[in-house]
Design a protein around this motif. Structure first.
Motif, PDB file in Angstrom:
ATOM      1  N   GLN A 116       0.839  -1.201  -0.040  1.00  0.00           N
ATOM      2  CA  GLN A 116      -0.035  -0.051  -0.242  1.00  0.00           C
ATOM      3  C   GLN A 116       0.982   1.414   0.161  1.00  0.00           C
ATOM      4  O   GLN A 116       1.859   1.489   0.742  1.00  0.00           O
ATOM      5  CB  GLN A 116      -1.100   0.000   1.334  1.00  0.00           C
ATOM      6  CG  GLN A 116      -1.942  -0.831   1.138  1.00  0.00           C
ATOM      7  CD  GLN A 116      -1.846  -2.140   1.693  1.00  0.00           C
ATOM      8  OE1 GLN A 116      -0.853  -2.629   2.541  1.00  0.00           O
ATOM      9  NE2 GLN A 116      -1.972  -3.304   0.767  1.00  0.00           N
ATOM     10  N   VAL A 117       0.635   2.368  -0.863  1.00  0.00           N
ATOM     11  CA  VAL A 117       1.787   3.433  -0.940  1.00  0.00           C
ATOM     12  C   VAL A 117       1.233   4.825  -0.697  1.00  0.00           C
ATOM     13  O   VAL A 117       1.723   5.686  -0.581  1.00  0.00           O
ATOM     14  CB  VAL A 117       2.107   3.282  -2.677  1.00  0.00           C
ATOM     15  CG1 VAL A 117       2.961   2.159  -2.923  1.00  0.00           C
ATOM     16  CG2 VAL A 117       1.042   3.541  -3.544  1.00  0.00           C
ATOM     17  N   ARG A 118      -0.237   4.782  -0.485  1.00  0.00           N
ATOM     18  CA  ARG A 118      -0.729   5.992  -0.122  1.00  0.00           C
ATOM     19  C   ARG A 118      -1.697   6.064   0.910  1.00  0.00           C
ATOM     20  O   ARG A 118      -2.857   6.345   0.817  1.00  0.00           O
ATOM     21  CB  ARG A 118      -1.402   6.822  -1.643  1.00  0.00           C
ATOM     22  CG  ARG A 118      -0.572   7.163  -2.532  1.00  0.00           C
ATOM     23  CD  ARG A 118      -1.297   7.749  -3.794  1.00  0.00           C
ATOM     24  NE  ARG A 118      -1.680   8.970  -3.340  1.00  0.00           N
ATOM     25  CZ  ARG A 118      -1.171  10.428  -3.603  1.00  0.00           C
ATOM     26  NH1 ARG A 118       0.125  10.000  -4.107  1.00  0.00           N
ATOM     27  NH2 ARG A 118      -1.693  11.279  -3.200  1.00  0.00           N
ATOM     28  N   LEU A 119      -1.198   5.474   2.108  1.00  0.00           N
ATOM     29  CA  LEU A 119      -2.064   5.766   3.427  1.00  0.00           C
ATOM     30  C   LEU A 119      -1.441   5.618   4.486  1.00  0.00           C
ATOM     31  O   LEU A 119      -0.392   5.388   4.349  1.00  0.00           O
ATOM     32  CB  LEU A 119      -3.114   4.329   3.167  1.00  0.00           C
ATOM     33  CG  LEU A 119      -2.734   2.996   3.787  1.00  0.00           C
ATOM     34  CD1 LEU A 119      -3.757   2.271   4.337  1.00  0.00           C
ATOM     35  CD2 LEU A 119      -1.868   2.427   2.696  1.00  0.00           C
ATOM     36  N   SER A 130       5.539   3.373   2.740  1.00  0.00           N
ATOM     37  CA  SER A 130       5.300   3.251   1.320  1.00  0.00           C
ATOM     38  C   SER A 130       6.826   3.160   0.632  1.00  0.00           C
ATOM     39  O   SER A 130       6.816   2.636  -0.244  1.00  0.00           O
ATOM     40  CB  SER A 130       4.425   4.217   0.698  1.00  0.00           C
ATOM     41  OG  SER A 130       5.319   5.561   1.191  1.00  0.00           O
ATOM     42  N   VAL A 152      -2.384  -5.423  -3.627  1.00  0.00           N
ATOM     43  CA  VAL A 152      -2.809  -4.076  -3.275  1.00  0.00           C
ATOM     44  C   VAL A 152      -4.561  -4.183  -2.928  1.00  0.00           C
ATOM     45  O   VAL A 152      -5.145  -4.941  -3.481  1.00  0.00           O
ATOM     46  CB  VAL A 152      -2.860  -2.734  -4.282  1.00  0.00           C
ATOM     47  CG1 VAL A 152      -3.566  -3.290  -5.753  1.00  0.00           C
ATOM     48  CG2 VAL A 152      -2.755  -1.565  -3.909  1.00  0.00           C
ATOM     49  N   GLN A 159     -10.231   5.851   2.628  1.00  0.00           N
ATOM     50  CA  GLN A 159      -9.970   6.022   1.181  1.00  0.00           C
ATOM     51  C   GLN A 159     -11.135   6.289   0.218  1.00  0.00           C
ATOM     52  O   GLN A 159     -12.383   5.870   0.700  1.00  0.00           O
ATOM     53  CB  GLN A 159      -9.611   4.551   0.672  1.00  0.00           C
ATOM     54  CG  GLN A 159      -8.987   4.350  -0.704  1.00  0.00           C
ATOM     55  CD  GLN A 159      -8.429   3.002  -0.847  1.00  0.00           C
ATOM     56  OE1 GLN A 159      -9.390   2.091  -0.318  1.00  0.00           O
ATOM     57  NE2 GLN A 159      -7.309   2.904  -1.456  1.00  0.00           N
ATOM     58  N   SER A 163      -8.563   9.005  -3.983  1.00  0.00           N
ATOM     59  CA  SER A 163      -7.147   8.708  -3.707  1.00  0.00           C
ATOM     60  C   SER A 163      -6.733   6.937  -4.193  1.00  0.00           C
ATOM     61  O   SER A 163      -5.458   6.942  -4.296  1.00  0.00           O
ATOM     62  CB  SER A 163      -7.271   8.811  -2.171  1.00  0.00           C
ATOM     63  OG  SER A 163      -8.204   7.807  -1.888  1.00  0.00           O
ATOM     64  N   TRP A 164      -7.771   6.216  -4.307  1.00  0.00           N
ATOM     65  CA  TRP A 164      -7.649   4.968  -4.827  1.00  0.00           C
ATOM     66  C   TRP A 164      -6.817   4.920  -6.217  1.00  0.00           C
ATOM     67  O   TRP A 164      -6.198   4.114  -6.435  1.00  0.00           O
ATOM     68  CB  TRP A 164      -8.683   4.216  -4.503  1.00  0.00           C
ATOM     69  CG  TRP A 164      -8.785   2.767  -5.540  1.00  0.00           C
ATOM     70  CD1 TRP A 164      -9.679   2.486  -6.317  1.00  0.00           C
ATOM     71  CD2 TRP A 164      -7.636   1.804  -5.473  1.00  0.00           C
ATOM     72  NE1 TRP A 164      -9.489   0.894  -6.871  1.00  0.00           N
ATOM     73  CE2 TRP A 164      -8.197   0.877  -6.260  1.00  0.00           C
ATOM     74  CE3 TRP A 164      -6.766   1.464  -4.502  1.00  0.00           C
ATOM     75  CZ2 TRP A 164      -7.622  -0.572  -6.170  1.00  0.00           C
ATOM     76  CZ3 TRP A 164      -6.053   0.116  -4.926  1.00  0.00           C
ATOM     77  CH2 TRP A 164      -6.609  -0.487  -5.743  1.00  0.00           C
ATOM     78  N   GLU A 167      -3.249   6.185  -5.944  1.00  0.00           N
ATOM     79  CA  GLU A 167      -2.491   5.071  -5.448  1.00  0.00           C
ATOM     80  C   GLU A 167      -1.949   4.022  -6.591  1.00  0.00           C
ATOM     81  O   GLU A 167      -1.045   3.787  -6.544  1.00  0.00           O
ATOM     82  CB  GLU A 167      -2.932   4.570  -4.276  1.00  0.00           C
ATOM     83  CG  GLU A 167      -2.304   3.330  -3.773  1.00  0.00           C
ATOM     84  CD  GLU A 167      -2.986   2.687  -2.439  1.00  0.00           C
ATOM     85  OE1 GLU A 167      -2.589   1.553  -2.120  1.00  0.00           O
ATOM     86  OE2 GLU A 167      -3.825   3.448  -1.775  1.00  0.00           O
ATOM     87  N   GLU A 170       0.061   5.313  -9.184  1.00  0.00           N
ATOM     88  CA  GLU A 170       1.469   5.499  -8.562  1.00  0.00           C
ATOM     89  C   GLU A 170       2.189   4.148  -8.494  1.00  0.00           C
ATOM     90  O   GLU A 170       3.351   3.849  -9.002  1.00  0.00           O
ATOM     91  CB  GLU A 170       1.555   6.122  -7.143  1.00  0.00           C
ATOM     92  CG  GLU A 170       2.880   6.196  -6.571  1.00  0.00           C
ATOM     93  CD  GLU A 170       2.954   7.144  -5.281  1.00  0.00           C
ATOM     94  OE1 GLU A 170       3.976   7.085  -4.692  1.00  0.00           O
ATOM     95  OE2 GLU A 170       1.810   7.526  -4.893  1.00  0.00           O
ATOM     96  N   LEU A 171       1.406   3.063  -8.135  1.00  0.00           N
ATOM     97  CA  LEU A 171       1.927   1.748  -8.038  1.00  0.00           C
ATOM     98  C   LEU A 171       2.354   1.091  -9.339  1.00  0.00           C
ATOM     99  O   LEU A 171       3.368   0.223  -9.449  1.00  0.00           O
ATOM    100  CB  LEU A 171       0.888   0.733  -7.366  1.00  0.00           C
ATOM    101  CG  LEU A 171       1.227  -0.525  -6.927  1.00  0.00           C
ATOM    102  CD1 LEU A 171       2.387  -0.540  -5.955  1.00  0.00           C
ATOM    103  CD2 LEU A 171       0.087  -1.130  -6.260  1.00  0.00           C
TER     104      LEU A 171
END
Length: 400
Positions: A116-119, A130, A152, A159, A163-164, A167, A170-171
């Motif tokens: 998980q990269v944005r939480l 992250s 993921v 969330q 935002s999902w 993320e 970005e992932l």
């Protein structure tokens, strides 16, 4: 499937069979994993293993030499080909990523990494940040290009759809050729469940998570990932061979605390497939393996109906569904048309564009795949009615 049941800490959402080790018992754990592996291989009398998956728990906490020794046991008692897929689940921490090359030398050729990269990872009780996650993915790709899966999770506390999507975008900029999507489920008894029940945290509604799932499918498709199963996407043909064996209702052995297996124990003279579960609690499992060479706690012979139910439920998760040829392997005398085509419910599902029954077989449409869980009860009832009414007259189905 080999289970390493230990974790450094328990994530707040997790209800898996996981334990925090009270002492360093890696030596006795290795001895018992090898012993149970040998016992179950002999019992199944399989001559070839096509894939091995080390899950948990956190199997990257195991010593690489432990992984190597289990694989050597498999090779010694059954054929493990050079092409066999050997996957290890990895926790994206500095400790986990530092051992990746050692695991590669031990015989692992595929990594599965939860990211998980944005939480605020602290909300879920995860023990990585992250940056650690992205670094672990990069290192795994360097070592195993084309053979790294990223898992993921969506539908997490706080969330939003926007935002999902950020993320996921970005992932995907650092991902390899396989992505698995999982919706967070609130499991009774977990810390997160209690926090949501008390109003301390909130999770997205079902309508919002449905939008998140649909959005992710479209984003992944645009980035070249083909969906081949409800939760799984691959490009360049990098599908998970091990998981395909589940969805194709193949036989598999479960080794380690809490592991599940489905196989015919031919070593005992049986010809019917059994559903097996190993003892959950590691200390008890260790004692049982030391005493009787395995820790099987429960074994349930699968009836003809039970086996067909598994073929149906697992097969419909695939984008290609169940071919007539595949169904015939398990039900030689009753095909999908006989069982389903005269049903008004199935005809309604076809007319609304959710289900397809044609010369290829039975499968969900793009829209239907997202609604599979709502269709399965109807299909399972039709299958049960057909079999229990004796219309099949098939008591000698193949137990593969």
């Amino acid at each position: 499937f080999t289970v390493w049941p230990y974790c450094l800490k328990r994530c707040s959402y997790c209800n898996f069979n996981k334990y925090i080790p009270r002492s360093d018992n890696q030596d006795v754990m290795l001895e018992c994993l090898q012993r149970e592996t040998e016992t179950l291989l002999k019992l199944s009398q399989v001559s070839r293993i096509t894939s091995v998956f080390f899950g948990g728990g956190t199997p990257s906490l195991a010593r690489p030499s432990t992984i190597a020794a289990v694989l050597q046991t498999v090779t010694r008692h059954a054929g493990l080909s050079e092409e066999a897929e050997v996957t290890l689940e990895v926790n994206p921490t500095p400790v986990g990523s530092s051992k990746l090359e050692d695991f590669l030398h031990a015989g692992v050729n595929r990594f599965s990494i939860g990211v998980q990269v944005r939480l605020r990872l602290v909300v879920l009780g995860r023990d990585h940040n992250s940056q650690h996650a992205l670094q672990t993915v990069a290192e795994a790709r360097r070592l195993c290009p084309g053979r790294v899966s990223v898992d993921v999770m969506f539908g997490r506390p706080g969330q939003s759809v926007a935002s999902w999507e950020l993320e996921l975008d970005e992932l995907l900029s650092v991902c390899d050729d396989h992505v698995s999507l999982y919706q967070l489920t609130l499991e009774r008894g977990t810390q997160l469940f209690r926090q949501v029940q008390k109003g301390q945290l909130s999770v997205p509604s079902d309508d919002i998570t449905a939008v998140m799932y649909d959005s992710a499918r479209r984003i992944l498709q645009k980035r070249g990932y083909l969906q081949y199963e409800v939760s799984n996407f691959a490009r360049n043909g990098a599908i998970s061979q091990h998981n395909m064996s589940y969805w194709k209702a193949s036989q598999y052995l479960g080794v380690g605390p809490g592991a599940h297996g489905r196989f015919v124990p031919r070593g005992e003279g049986d010809v019917c497939r059994e559903a097996r579960t190993q003892t959950l609690e590691p200390d008890v499992w260790l004692r049982e393996v030391q005493q009787r060479s395995h820790g099987t706690r429960r074994r349930i012979p699968l009836t003809h109906l039970g086996l067909l139910e598994e073929v149906l439920v697992m097969g419909l998760r695939l984008i290609d569904g169940i071919t007539h040829q595949h169904w015939q392997l398990f039900s030689p005398r009753a095909d999908l048309y006989q069982i389903l085509s005269s049903s008004s419910e199935v005809q309604d599902l076809q007319q609304t564009g959710l289900l397809i029954l044609d010369d290829r077989g039975l499968r969900c449409s793009w829209q239907g795949l997202a609604l599979l869980d709502s269709m399965l009860p109807t299909l399972l009832l039709l299958l049960e009615a057909y079999i229990t009414q004796g219309l099949d007259n098939n008591s000698d189905s193949l137990q593969l």
